[in-house]
Design a protein around this motif. Structure first.
Motif, PDB file in Angstrom:
ATOM      1  N   ALA A 255       1.165   7.482  -4.441  1.00 48.00           N
ATOM      2  CA  ALA A 255       0.740   7.816  -5.802  1.00 48.00           C
ATOM      3  C   ALA A 255      -0.483   8.722  -5.796  1.00 48.00           C
ATOM      4  O   ALA A 255      -0.640   9.569  -6.691  1.00 48.00           O
ATOM      5  CB  ALA A 255       0.436   6.537  -6.581  1.00 48.00           C
ATOM      6  N   ASN A 256      -1.343   8.591  -4.803  1.00 46.03           N
ATOM      7  CA  ASN A 256      -2.565   9.387  -4.755  1.00 46.03           C
ATOM      8  C   ASN A 256      -2.361  10.777  -4.163  1.00 46.03           C
ATOM      9  O   ASN A 256      -3.064  11.719  -4.545  1.00 46.03           O
ATOM     10  CB  ASN A 256      -3.644   8.657  -3.956  1.00 46.03           C
TER      11      ASN A 256
ATOM     12  N   ASN B 283     -10.816  -4.144  -5.015  1.00 47.66           N
ATOM     13  CA  ASN B 283     -11.904  -3.214  -5.281  1.00 47.66           C
ATOM     14  C   ASN B 283     -13.229  -3.734  -4.735  1.00 47.66           C
ATOM     15  O   ASN B 283     -13.979  -3.002  -4.076  1.00 47.66           O
ATOM     16  CB  ASN B 283     -12.029  -2.964  -6.786  1.00 47.66           C
TER      17      ASN B 283
ATOM     18  N   ASN C 253      -6.492   2.710   0.127  1.00 46.14           N
ATOM     19  CA  ASN C 253      -5.283   1.890   0.143  1.00 46.14           C
ATOM     20  C   ASN C 253      -4.687   1.783   1.542  1.00 46.14           C
ATOM     21  O   ASN C 253      -4.217   0.721   1.944  1.00 46.14           O
ATOM     22  CB  ASN C 253      -4.260   2.468  -0.834  1.00 46.14           C
TER      23      ASN C 253
ATOM     24  N   SER D  81       0.782  -1.236   0.000  1.00 44.47           N
ATOM     25  CA  SER D  81       0.000   0.000   0.000  1.00 44.47           C
ATOM     26  C   SER D  81       0.817   1.291   0.000  1.00 44.47           C
ATOM     27  O   SER D  81       0.319   2.312  -0.505  1.00 44.47           O
ATOM     28  CB  SER D  81      -0.964   0.003   1.192  1.00 44.47           C
TER      29      SER D  81
ATOM     30  N   LYS E 181       3.098   2.431  -1.786  1.00 46.95           N
ATOM     31  CA  LYS E 181       3.236   2.924  -3.154  1.00 46.95           C
ATOM     32  C   LYS E 181       1.922   3.547  -3.635  1.00 46.95           C
ATOM     33  O   LYS E 181       1.916   4.624  -4.242  1.00 46.95           O
ATOM     34  CB  LYS E 181       3.642   1.759  -4.056  1.00 46.95           C
ATOM     35  N   SER E 182       0.800   2.903  -3.351  1.00 50.94           N
ATOM     36  CA  SER E 182      -0.500   3.406  -3.800  1.00 50.94           C
ATOM     37  C   SER E 182      -0.901   4.673  -3.056  1.00 50.94           C
ATOM     38  O   SER E 182      -1.464   5.601  -3.648  1.00 50.94           O
ATOM     39  CB  SER E 182      -1.566   2.326  -3.610  1.00 50.94           C
TER      40      SER E 182
ATOM     41  N   ASN F  49      -6.081  -6.835  -7.920  1.00 50.35           N
ATOM     42  CA  ASN F  49      -6.679  -5.494  -7.935  1.00 50.35           C
ATOM     43  C   ASN F  49      -8.204  -5.541  -7.961  1.00 50.35           C
ATOM     44  O   ASN F  49      -8.880  -4.787  -7.263  1.00 50.35           O
ATOM     45  CB  ASN F  49      -6.164  -4.713  -9.148  1.00 50.35           C
TER      46      ASN F  49
ATOM     47  N   CYS G 257       1.503  11.714   2.708  1.00 57.00           N
ATOM     48  CA  CYS G 257       1.527  10.252   2.783  1.00 57.00           C
ATOM     49  C   CYS G 257       1.602   9.783   4.225  1.00 57.00           C
ATOM     50  O   CYS G 257       0.814   8.938   4.663  1.00 57.00           O
ATOM     51  CB  CYS G 257       2.718   9.716   1.977  1.00 57.00           C
TER      52      CYS G 257
ATOM     53  N   LEU H 132       7.859   4.990  -6.124  1.00 60.83           N
ATOM     54  CA  LEU H 132       6.777   4.721  -7.065  1.00 60.83           C
ATOM     55  C   LEU H 132       7.206   3.778  -8.179  1.00 60.83           C
ATOM     56  O   LEU H 132       6.395   3.030  -8.723  1.00 60.83           O
ATOM     57  CB  LEU H 132       6.265   6.037  -7.667  1.00 60.83           C
TER      58      LEU H 132
END
Length: 493
Positions: A63-64, A382, A233, A57, A59-60, A378, A71, A290
């Protein structure tokens, strides 16, 4: 054996060798035993939460939000939210002391239909998908050292994940103590890797590796949608904060040990997660993190070489420990649903020799194996995230409702009403966020699948068609003989 012979044997058994009478021993009921103490409870929370999430997580989340400062803030806030949610569940768990997590709470507050829909969604979507995600992650980490420089073949990952599911299912079907001891061992193993990463990061900070924390909020991309997705995430990594409520009936002194396990366990996880993320940023810039395929492995290669193999090994331990914790607790949900008549009755039966809900655990393992066949992590995440926060919100809202409708209930733990209100509102935002920001048909399919449980409820639970009983009775009889299981509360001779 005749009634007179039984009476005579009881009278003889009630006297010692010197002829003095003693109290007859009452036959014991076959039921789940209270064998989980405070240490095991903390290990169950820590061991279930810390799995593959903290190694995937970061990384995700980055990224957001786009920068180090937001972060780390997201990780801290996620820990606070998990603690608030767990405190709500502590009140629910000590007010309604039944295993099964959200199921009995929804049953008491809203009746059988929402409870059935939760069990329907949990048994067929939420729990198996979570178990499958963790086992697939374990398989990827465990097989990676054997395929240096390339991705392991999908068939290897799926077979290894299936093997892990089978082993964990067998262990938890054989013994509550064995499953608990395995959880304690694997929790200790994962805390080793957490400690290695966290301490390495502290040492690097002491050596002046702070350049990546300068202007930590620069280039951040903060919006409602990005924060919502970052929370998804981050909260995936924290998922498991409610797992102890699934085994309330097996907790020693639940009024004390349930809240203590939460108060100790979740803040401990939060501190670990923040330290691990800080450690990642001491060796990698945001761009490098990333671009990394496996953040923890990259960290190990840069800091621990030539002993970097320790990281993937202990990450594998971490994921398998999380999978074991999920299996241990989710099997109890199937058990409670079967006991309430919302699933096949045999799923509520207990092993005569092992005193474990073996049919429920085996059923759960079998469903999970089906989920690993597609192997799309993934998609599973979700479905899991969207569905689970619907029922988290409903369960916490149930606490608010019962404050007014069930005032007669004894509440050994009573939290301020503002906490469940906050958690309920955040749950609503988390459910609506992906629909508004990135609408997909998958969310509609998920809702339709949950609501399709109403058809099965009307046919098999409400009306109880006779032909369905003619089918289920022979199945129950044969499984009962094969697995040597009996209904709960049945007296063992």
């Amino acid at each position: 054996m005749g009634e007179g012979s039984l009476r005579k044997r009881k009278e003889q058994g009630n006297r010692t060798e010197d002829g003095q009478s003693i109290q007859s021993q009452e036959p014991q009921a076959t039921n789940l035993k209270k064998e989980v103490g405070l240490i095991s409870g903390i290990c169950m929370i820590v061991g279930t939460i810390i799995g593959s999430g903290i190694f995937v997580s970061p990384k995700s989340v980055l990224a957001n939000v786009g920068a180090v400062g937001p972060c780390l803030t997201i990780w801290a806030v996620c820990g606070v939210l998990a603690t608030l949610g767990a405190l709500c569940f502590a009140e629910l768990g000590t007010t309604i002391t039944k295993s099964g997590g959200e199921y009995p709470y929804l049953m008491e507050a809203f009746g059988p239909i929402p409870a059935f829909l939760f069990s329907w969604a949990s048994l067929l979507v939420i729990k198996p998908s979570s178990f499958a995600i963790i086992c697939l992650s374990f398989a990827e980490y465990a097989s990676a050292p054997f395929y240096p420089g390339c991705d392991p073949p999908p068939v290897v990952i799926k077979c290894l994940a299936a093997a892990a599911i089978v082993v964990i299912t067998i262990v938890n079907s054989l013994s509550v103590k064995l499953g608990s001891y395995l959880q304690n061992f694997l929790t200790a193993a994962k805390m080793i890797v957490v400690a290695i990463i966290a301490i390495s990061g502290i040492v690097l900070l002491a050596q002046g590796k702070t350049q990546n924390f300068q202007d930590s909020f620069k280039d951040s991309k903060i919006s409602v949608s990005s924060i919502g997705l970052a929370f998804y995430n981050g909260l995936w990594a924290y998922d498991g904060w409610n797992q102890l409520n699934y085994i309330t009936e097996e907790l020693k002194n639940p009024y004390r040990n349930l809240p203590l396990s939460i108060i100790i366990g979740i803040p401990l996880v939060t501190v670990c997660y923040i330290l691990i993320n800080i450690s990642y940023f001491t060796t990698m810039t945001s761009t490098e993190l990333l671009q990394s395929q496996a953040v923890a492995v990259t960290f190990g290669d840069r800091v621990l070489y030539p002993a970097s193999w320790i990281i993937p090994l202990f990450v594998a331990f971490s994921t398998i420990g999380s999978a074991n914790g999920v299996c241990f607790t989710a099997g109890r949900l199937v058990y409670v649903a079967g006991r309430e008549g919302h699933m096949l009755k045999v799923l509520s039966y207990i092993s005569v020799k092992r005193l474990t809900p073996a049919p429920a655990i085996i059923f759960y393992g079998a469903i999970t194996i089906i989920y690993i066949i597609p192997g799309d992590i993934n998609t599973l995440i979700n479905y899991f995230s969207f569905a689970v926060w619907i029922f988290y919100g409903l369960s916490v809202f149930a606490l608010i409702v019962m404050r007014f409708t069930r005032k007669e209930l004894k509440r050994p733990i009573k939290i301020p009403i503002v906490i469940p209100v906050i958690v309920t509102l955040i749950s609503i935002l988390l459910v609506l966020a992906p629909i508004i920001t990135a609408p997909e048909l998958a969310y509609l399919y998920c809702v339709l699948f949950i609501l399709s449980g109403l058809i099965f409820y009307v046919l098999f639970v409400h009306f109880k068609f006779k032909w369905s009983q003619k089918i289920s009775d022979p199945i129950t009889m044969h499984l009962q003989m094969l697995l040597e299981v009996v209904p709960p509360e049945e007296v063992a001779e």
